[in-house]
Design a protein around this motif. Structure first.
Motif, PDB file in Angstrom:
ATOM      1  N   GLY A  67       0.812  -1.205   0.000  1.00 45.97           N
ATOM      2  CA  GLY A  67       0.000   0.000   0.000  1.00 45.97           C
ATOM      3  C   GLY A  67       0.845   1.253   0.000  1.00 45.97           C
ATOM      4  N   PRO A  68       0.211   2.378   0.038  1.00 40.97           N
ATOM      5  CA  PRO A  68      -1.242   2.599   0.089  1.00 40.97           C
ATOM      6  C   PRO A  68      -1.908   2.290  -1.250  1.00 40.97           C
ATOM      7  N   PRO A  69      -3.242   2.307  -1.320  1.00 41.08           N
ATOM      8  CA  PRO A  69      -3.928   1.958  -2.558  1.00 41.08           C
ATOM      9  C   PRO A  69      -3.502   2.788  -3.764  1.00 41.08           C
ATOM     10  N   ALA A  70      -3.206   4.064  -3.544  1.00 36.84           N
ATOM     11  CA  ALA A  70      -2.857   4.942  -4.657  1.00 36.84           C
ATOM     12  C   ALA A  70      -1.583   4.497  -5.361  1.00 36.84           C
ATOM     13  N   ARG A  97      -3.998   3.576   9.202  1.00 30.04           N
ATOM     14  CA  ARG A  97      -3.754   3.055   7.862  1.00 30.04           C
ATOM     15  C   ARG A  97      -5.070   2.748   7.161  1.00 30.04           C
ATOM     16  N   ALA A  98      -6.038   2.197   7.902  1.00 26.56           N
ATOM     17  CA  ALA A  98      -7.344   1.918   7.322  1.00 26.56           C
ATOM     18  C   ALA A  98      -8.037   3.202   6.901  1.00 26.56           C
ATOM     19  N   ARG A  99      -7.948   4.223   7.731  1.00 25.41           N
ATOM     20  CA  ARG A  99      -8.608   5.488   7.415  1.00 25.41           C
ATOM     21  C   ARG A  99      -8.001   6.135   6.168  1.00 25.41           C
ATOM     22  N   GLN A 100      -6.677   6.057   6.057  1.00 25.02           N
ATOM     23  CA  GLN A 100      -6.025   6.613   4.875  1.00 25.02           C
ATOM     24  C   GLN A 100      -6.449   5.851   3.624  1.00 25.02           C
ATOM     25  N   ALA A 101      -6.503   4.512   3.717  1.00 20.72           N
ATOM     26  CA  ALA A 101      -6.884   3.695   2.568  1.00 20.72           C
ATOM     27  C   ALA A 101      -8.298   4.021   2.108  1.00 20.72           C
ATOM     28  N   VAL A 102      -9.205   4.170   3.061  1.00 20.46           N
ATOM     29  CA  VAL A 102     -10.598   4.482   2.699  1.00 20.46           C
ATOM     30  C   VAL A 102     -10.666   5.829   1.996  1.00 20.46           C
ATOM     31  N   ALA A 103      -9.956   6.822   2.526  1.00 20.77           N
ATOM     32  CA  ALA A 103      -9.985   8.148   1.909  1.00 20.77           C
ATOM     33  C   ALA A 103      -9.444   8.097   0.479  1.00 20.77           C
ATOM     34  N   GLU A 104      -8.361   7.342   0.250  1.00 16.09           N
ATOM     35  CA  GLU A 104      -7.778   7.250  -1.088  1.00 16.09           C
ATOM     36  C   GLU A 104      -8.711   6.544  -2.069  1.00 16.09           C
ATOM     37  N   VAL A 105      -9.296   5.470  -1.624  1.00 12.71           N
ATOM     38  CA  VAL A 105     -10.175   4.715  -2.515  1.00 12.71           C
ATOM     39  C   VAL A 105     -11.429   5.509  -2.850  1.00 12.71           C
ATOM     40  N   VAL A 106     -12.022   6.166  -1.868  1.00 20.40           N
ATOM     41  CA  VAL A 106     -13.224   6.966  -2.132  1.00 20.40           C
ATOM     42  C   VAL A 106     -12.908   8.102  -3.098  1.00 20.40           C
ATOM     43  N   ALA A 107     -11.688   8.593  -3.075  1.00 22.75           N
ATOM     44  CA  ALA A 107     -11.291   9.681  -3.970  1.00 22.75           C
ATOM     45  C   ALA A 107     -10.938   9.194  -5.373  1.00 22.75           C
ATOM     46  N   ALA A 108     -10.834   7.881  -5.589  1.00 18.67           N
ATOM     47  CA  ALA A 108     -10.449   7.347  -6.894  1.00 18.67           C
ATOM     48  C   ALA A 108     -11.540   7.603  -7.923  1.00 18.67           C
ATOM     49  N   ASP A 109     -11.125   7.674  -9.200  1.00 20.76           N
ATOM     50  CA  ASP A 109     -12.096   7.959 -10.267  1.00 20.76           C
ATOM     51  C   ASP A 109     -12.545   6.702 -10.992  1.00 20.76           C
ATOM     52  N   VAL A 110     -12.531   5.559 -10.296  1.00 27.19           N
ATOM     53  CA  VAL A 110     -13.041   4.297 -10.833  1.00 27.19           C
ATOM     54  C   VAL A 110     -14.176   3.829  -9.930  1.00 27.19           C
ATOM     55  N   ALA A 155     -18.583  -3.048   5.037  1.00 28.31           N
ATOM     56  CA  ALA A 155     -18.113  -3.339   6.405  1.00 28.31           C
ATOM     57  C   ALA A 155     -17.482  -2.111   7.065  1.00 28.31           C
ATOM     58  N   ASP A 156     -16.221  -2.232   7.534  1.00 27.62           N
ATOM     59  CA  ASP A 156     -15.589  -1.139   8.273  1.00 27.62           C
ATOM     60  C   ASP A 156     -15.517   0.141   7.455  1.00 27.62           C
ATOM     61  N   ALA A 157     -15.355   0.026   6.152  1.00 30.55           N
ATOM     62  CA  ALA A 157     -15.258   1.225   5.324  1.00 30.55           C
ATOM     63  C   ALA A 157     -16.555   2.024   5.309  1.00 30.55           C
ATOM     64  N   LEU A 158     -17.685   1.376   5.562  1.00 29.17           N
ATOM     65  CA  LEU A 158     -18.944   2.114   5.639  1.00 29.17           C
ATOM     66  C   LEU A 158     -18.919   3.109   6.803  1.00 29.17           C
ATOM     67  N   ARG A 159     -18.239   2.733   7.881  1.00 32.20           N
ATOM     68  CA  ARG A 159     -18.132   3.629   9.049  1.00 32.20           C
ATOM     69  C   ARG A 159     -17.080   4.708   8.826  1.00 32.20           C
ATOM     70  N   LEU A 160     -16.011   4.352   8.110  1.00 32.19           N
ATOM     71  CA  LEU A 160     -14.867   5.248   8.002  1.00 32.19           C
ATOM     72  C   LEU A 160     -14.981   6.242   6.862  1.00 32.19           C
ATOM     73  N   ALA A 161     -15.758   5.943   5.849  1.00 29.27           N
ATOM     74  CA  ALA A 161     -15.831   6.810   4.674  1.00 29.27           C
ATOM     75  C   ALA A 161     -16.498   8.137   5.010  1.00 29.27           C
ATOM     76  N   ASP A 162     -15.926   9.222   4.520  1.00 31.86           N
ATOM     77  CA  ASP A 162     -16.523  10.544   4.688  1.00 31.86           C
ATOM     78  C   ASP A 162     -17.795  10.621   3.834  1.00 31.86           C
ATOM     79  N   ARG A 163     -18.884  10.957   4.459  1.00 36.30           N
ATOM     80  CA  ARG A 163     -20.169  10.914   3.759  1.00 36.30           C
ATOM     81  C   ARG A 163     -20.231  11.888   2.599  1.00 36.30           C
ATOM     82  N   GLU A 164     -19.700  13.073   2.807  1.00 41.43           N
ATOM     83  CA  GLU A 164     -19.733  14.054   1.720  1.00 41.43           C
ATOM     84  C   GLU A 164     -18.841  13.624   0.563  1.00 41.43           C
TER      85      GLU A 164
END
Length: 489
Positions: free
Chosen positions: A291-294, A313-326, A332-341
């Motif tokens: 990692g990270p995913p990016a 590390r999980a929080r960073q990964a979620v932020a990177e993936v949610v920001a991806a253009d794919v 699961a855990d990412a549902l709690r960690l992902a920024d809703r906006e």
């Protein structure tokens, strides 16, 4: 594809059709289909005892006409009139002319106890709320008797538009739906009351709109959507899916999600996370990254969340993936960690896969409210997060943010309620996203295959067995569709 239409739409179609038919013809069509289904269920009509729980609506009339038809073939028919002053007069006259008789509800215990078949015509599609006490008592008598219970159009007491059950309701062995499926027949908790579902065509099709309220895929629909490689395919054309899952505490989640992705048809799987050793030991073809995913490499879709934990590390990964253009599947855990906006702002396809508890947290609701009103809540999830929502549970529902028909998954087994099952579903659905399916199609087909795999395995089974079953059920779908298309000789 099975299509479900709400009551208002069905009634409009019925009015349009009745305008082209002689008076009473539509009810007689429904009654003929109902009588045929009852005769098939009984195996033989002569000498059998049939009891009708007859309310004041059209369902009561349908049931009475059907009982009259059975009586003319030698069945003993008795109608329990719940509202004698409002019983359908023509249907009641037909029953009596065929040798049937009527009893009051207070005198019905004995006839129900001796019945071979009980027809539920208590309320029609306009009924709301649970059964009234007298009707509930009769429904309970039918349940305790050895009789088969056949519901007319839908079991009395369930909401036809939502499947909600707001009190006592009939539990049928068979439900005979007329003209169109109602959403409440396909969605729990109402679907639990339906039993085997049979359909009688009464001619409504040309009068129904093209867009239903609800859709349920069938084998042919899934076969048409499933991606297959061509001679020019490579791993990127087939789809590369990135999986961010697992932790030191839950390395198995990584293995299960990767397994689902590989068996779902991905050309390659890139795994990011601390479970690399476990993943490589089980699936050596996986491309692993710390990692990270990016920095993991090119992917056509991401799956994130199963067993992820909630450290930095999980929080960073979620932020990177949610920001991806794919396209991205968030579980699961990412549902709690992902920024809703950030989720709402995504442009590429997004799939959220909560169970009822996770959905309740996302919606700031009670779990019971989600489970009791699944259709409304999955629509709310899709609307609030501007994403495709796959609400897992006894009935899996898939709703898109565009207001299109909600999809209800018709496959599955209660044995799928086992640890790790959802991780396999996430990987499987992610592979379909990477192959180019839309978010709603990927979620719907993933749930369908996952449910078939769970139905196909001998219980009890572990989640690790599900992924290996997916190719087999996929092959069975394709074989079934091919065989159906072959000319008969």
């Amino acid at each position: 594809m099975r299509c479900g239409y709400d009551v208002e739409t069905v009634r409009a179609a019925e009015r349009a059709l009745m305008g082209t038919l002689p008076d009473g013809a539509l009810m007689r069509r429904a009654a003929f289909g109902l009588a045929t289904a009852c005769a098939d269920m009984l195996g033989g009509v002569y000498g059998r005892r049939v009891v009708v729980l007859a309310g004041s609506g059209d369902n009561g009339g349908d049931a009475l006409y059907a009982a009259a038809a059975l009586a003319r073939r030698g069945a003993g028919a008795v109608a329990v009139e719940l509202a004698p002053e409002r019983t359908h007069p023509g249907a009641l006259a037909a029953l009596r002319a065929a040798g049937g008789r009527t009893v009051a509800p207070e005198d019905a215990d004995a006839v129900i106890g001796r019945a071979d078949l009980v027809l539920d015509g208590i309320v029609g599609i306009g009924g709301k709320g649970g059964l009234r006490p007298e009707a509930a008592r009769l429904a309970e008598l039918a349940r305790r008797a050895r009789a088969a219970v056949v519901a007319v159009d839908l079991p009395s007491g369930i909401d036809p538009d939502t499947g909600e059950v707001a009190g006592e309701a009939v539990r049928a062995d068979v439900t005979v739906a007329f003209g169109a499926y109602k959403p409440g027949l396909l969605i729990d908790p109402g679907a639990e009351h339906v039993g085997a579902l049979r359909f009688t065509d009464i001619g409504l099709g040309p009068h129904l709109p093209r867009t239903p309220a609800l859709e349920a895929l069938q084998h042919a629909d899934v076969a048409a959507l499933l991606p297959s490689p061509s001679g020019e395919s490579d791993k990127y054309r087939r789809g590369v899916v990135g999986v961010v899952a697992g932790s030191e505490r839950y390395p198995g989640a990584a293995v299960l999600a990767v397994g689902g992705a590989l068996r779902g048809g991905a050309g390659a799987v890139r795994y990011v996370g601390p479970g690399a050793d476990a993943v490589i030991a089980r699936f050596p073809e996986t491309l692993v990254s710390a990692g990270p995913p990016a920095k993991a490499g090119r992917v056509q879709a991401w799956v994130i969340g199963p067993g992820l934990g909630d450290d930095s590390r999980a929080r960073q990964a979620v932020a990177e993936v949610v920001a991806a253009d794919v396209p991205v599947l968030i579980d699961a855990d990412a549902l709690r960690l992902a920024d809703r906006e950030a989720v709402r702002a995504r442009r590429a396809g997004t799939v959220l896969t909560p169970h009822a508890g996770e959905a309740a947290a996302l919606l700031d609701a009670d779990r019971g409210d989600v489970e009791g009103a699944r259709l409304a809540q999955v629509r709310r999830l899709a609307e609030e997060f501007r994403a495709t929502a796959l609400l897992k549970g006894s009935t899996t529902l898939v709703a898109g943010p565009d207001g299109a028909a909600v999809r209800v998954n018709p496959t599955g087994s209660a044995w799928l309620s086992t640890a790790g099952s959802g991780d396999v579903l996430s990987g499987l659905t992610g592979s379909l996203l990477a192959a180019g399916l839309s978010a709603q199609d990927a979620a719907s087909v993933g749930a369908y295959l996952h449910g078939l795999a769970g139905r196909d395995l001998p219980p009890p089974f572990g989640a690790h067995e599900l992924a290996d079953r997916v190719p087999l059920v996929r092959a069975s779908i394709m074989d079934s569709v091919t065989n159906d298309a072959l000319p008969r000789t």
